[in-house]
Design a protein around this motif. Structure first.
Motif, PDB file in Angstrom:
ATOM      1  N   GLU A  32       0.833  -1.213   0.000  1.00 43.28           N
ATOM      2  CA  GLU A  32       0.000   0.000   0.000  1.00 43.28           C
ATOM      3  C   GLU A  32       0.865   1.260   0.000  1.00 43.28           C
ATOM      4  N   GLU A  33       1.952   1.246   0.770  1.00 42.51           N
ATOM      5  CA  GLU A  33       2.854   2.399   0.779  1.00 42.51           C
ATOM      6  C   GLU A  33       3.528   2.561  -0.579  1.00 42.51           C
ATOM      7  N   ARG A  36       1.029   4.137  -2.904  1.00 39.25           N
ATOM      8  CA  ARG A  36       0.866   5.582  -2.614  1.00 39.25           C
ATOM      9  C   ARG A  36       2.022   6.386  -3.196  1.00 39.25           C
ATOM     10  N   GLU A  37       3.251   5.903  -3.006  1.00 45.25           N
ATOM     11  CA  GLU A  37       4.417   6.628  -3.511  1.00 45.25           C
ATOM     12  C   GLU A  37       4.457   6.627  -5.040  1.00 45.25           C
ATOM     13  N   ARG A  40       1.954   9.139  -6.220  1.00 42.31           N
ATOM     14  CA  ARG A  40       2.511  10.490  -6.004  1.00 42.31           C
ATOM     15  C   ARG A  40       3.561  10.798  -7.059  1.00 42.31           C
ATOM     16  N   ALA A  69      -8.061   9.740  -0.272  1.00 44.48           N
ATOM     17  CA  ALA A  69      -6.826   9.893   0.491  1.00 44.48           C
ATOM     18  C   ALA A  69      -6.997   9.227   1.860  1.00 44.48           C
ATOM     19  N   SER A  72      -7.624   2.600   2.135  1.00 44.52           N
ATOM     20  CA  SER A  72      -7.006   1.520   1.372  1.00 44.52           C
ATOM     21  C   SER A  72      -8.031   0.970   0.403  1.00 44.52           C
TER      22      SER A  72
END
Length: 76
Positions: A32-33, A36-37, A40, A69, A72
Motif C-alpha cells: 500500500e505504501e 501511494r508513492e 505520487r 486519500a 485503502s
C-alpha cells in the motif's frame, strides 16, 4: 522527456525526493505504501507534462475509480 522533468532546480529537487521516497517504500515492502508513492510519483510527472505541453497526457479517471486519500483499496 528529460528536459521536461528537470526544468528548474525545484523540479530536480522534487524528482530526487520522489525517487528516494519510492525506493524507501519499496525497500520496506509495504504494497500500500509503494502504491501511494508510485501514485505520487506519477502524479508529479503528469503535472509537469500538463504544464509543459498545456494539455493533459491522458483522460481523467472518474473519482469512483480512485481511492480517497487515507483509504485503502477493498480486498480483491
Amino acid at each position: 522527456m528529460h528536459e521536461l522533468m528537470l526544468r528548474t532546480p525545484e523540479d530536480y529537487e522534487a524528482g530526487v525526493e520522489l525517487h528516494e521516497a519510492t525506493l524507501a517504500a519499496m525497500m520496506r515492502g509495504d504494497p500500500e505504501e509503494i502504491e501511494r508513492e508510485m501514485v505520487r510519483h506519477l502524479t508529479h510527472v503528469e503535472m509537469i507534462v500538463e504544464d509543459s505541453l498545456q494539455r493533459t497526457p491522458r483522460r481523467r479517471l472518474p473519482s469512483f475509480l480512485m481511492p480517497l486519500a487515507g483509504e485503502s483499496r477493498p480486498a480483491r
